[in-house]
Design a protein around this motif. Sequence first.
Motif, PDB file in Angstrom:
ATOM      1  N   UNK A  10      48.456 -31.757  16.329  1.00 26.88           N
ATOM      2  CA  UNK A  10      47.999 -32.890  15.521  1.00 26.88           C
ATOM      3  C   UNK A  10      47.327 -32.400  14.250  1.00 26.88           C
ATOM      4  N   UNK A  11      46.464 -31.402  14.377  1.00 22.28           N
ATOM      5  CA  UNK A  11      45.803 -30.861  13.201  1.00 22.28           C
ATOM      6  C   UNK A  11      46.782 -30.257  12.203  1.00 22.28           C
ATOM      7  N   UNK A  12      47.862 -29.692  12.711  1.00 25.87           N
ATOM      8  CA  UNK A  12      48.858 -29.070  11.839  1.00 25.87           C
ATOM      9  C   UNK A  12      49.740 -30.093  11.129  1.00 25.87           C
ATOM     10  N   UNK A  13      50.059 -31.171  11.803  1.00 25.07           N
ATOM     11  CA  UNK A  13      51.020 -32.127  11.250  1.00 25.07           C
ATOM     12  C   UNK A  13      50.391 -33.289  10.498  1.00 25.07           C
ATOM     13  N   UNK A  14      49.151 -33.616  10.756  1.00 24.14           N
ATOM     14  CA  UNK A  14      48.506 -34.719  10.039  1.00 24.14           C
ATOM     15  C   UNK A  14      48.183 -34.232   8.633  1.00 24.14           C
ATOM     16  N   UNK A  15      48.798 -34.864   7.647  1.00 27.18           N
ATOM     17  CA  UNK A  15      48.557 -34.463   6.264  1.00 27.18           C
ATOM     18  C   UNK A  15      48.697 -35.667   5.350  1.00 27.18           C
ATOM     19  N   UNK A  16      48.020 -35.585   4.222  1.00 23.88           N
ATOM     20  CA  UNK A  16      48.096 -36.642   3.220  1.00 23.88           C
ATOM     21  C   UNK A  16      48.477 -35.995   1.883  1.00 23.88           C
ATOM     22  N   UNK A  17      49.074 -36.756   0.974  1.00 22.47           N
ATOM     23  CA  UNK A  17      49.398 -36.191  -0.342  1.00 22.47           C
ATOM     24  C   UNK A  17      48.119 -35.812  -1.091  1.00 22.47           C
ATOM     25  N   UNK A  18      48.151 -34.662  -1.703  1.00 19.68           N
ATOM     26  CA  UNK A  18      47.000 -34.201  -2.485  1.00 19.68           C
ATOM     27  C   UNK A  18      47.006 -34.926  -3.825  1.00 19.68           C
ATOM     28  N   UNK A  19      45.861 -35.448  -4.209  1.00 16.72           N
ATOM     29  CA  UNK A  19      45.713 -36.115  -5.502  1.00 16.72           C
ATOM     30  C   UNK A  19      45.153 -35.085  -6.471  1.00 16.72           C
ATOM     31  N   UNK A  20      45.951 -34.748  -7.464  1.00 16.24           N
ATOM     32  CA  UNK A  20      45.540 -33.767  -8.465  1.00 16.24           C
ATOM     33  C   UNK A  20      45.159 -34.523  -9.726  1.00 16.24           C
ATOM     34  N   UNK A  21      43.937 -34.359 -10.192  1.00 15.34           N
ATOM     35  CA  UNK A  21      43.520 -35.074 -11.403  1.00 15.34           C
ATOM     36  C   UNK A  21      44.393 -34.694 -12.598  1.00 15.34           C
ATOM     37  N   UNK A  22      44.579 -35.640 -13.486  1.00 15.75           N
ATOM     38  CA  UNK A  22      45.437 -35.424 -14.659  1.00 15.75           C
ATOM     39  C   UNK A  22      44.902 -34.305 -15.543  1.00 15.75           C
ATOM     40  N   UNK A  23      43.601 -34.139 -15.624  1.00 14.44           N
ATOM     41  CA  UNK A  23      43.012 -33.117 -16.488  1.00 14.44           C
ATOM     42  C   UNK A  23      43.429 -31.724 -16.041  1.00 14.44           C
ATOM     43  N   UNK A  24      43.521 -31.479 -14.735  1.00 16.95           N
ATOM     44  CA  UNK A  24      43.893 -30.156 -14.266  1.00 16.95           C
ATOM     45  C   UNK A  24      45.402 -29.938 -14.321  1.00 16.95           C
TER      46      UNK A  24
END
Length: 119
Positions: free
Chosen positions: A102-116
């Motif tokens: 469960x720990x390996x498969x549970x994931x969410x899309x990473x939000x990368x700020x526009x500035x970076x």
Amino acid sequence: MTKRPPVPSDRQRNALLPGLILGATLLVGIIYIGEAGASIIRFIVAILAVIIAWFAVPAKQWWWLLPMTAVAVLWNPVFPLSFTGDLWVVTHIVAAIVSVAAGSFISIPRVIPEASRAQ
């Protein structure tokens, strides 16, 4: 030679560390079955199972709620279910495997700020 900054992955796994700690706790908990230290193991296991279930909700991976809720209920320290024997040892091992999965498969899309992104 210039080094490029590391590129973060597209997904983040917030439940990975709790899953690994839960798996290790369940395996160590086999030693304490039927002893006084079992209540401490129950608290750790129940809390980490709820944390992993909580991370499954924003990830919209609802199928992990069922096994993590079952782990939280079976290792409930408030109303303990007193199991012993080989079946309980196997349950510890299966729950450890499920928690790491469960720990390996549970994931969410990473939000990368526009500035970076612009750099």
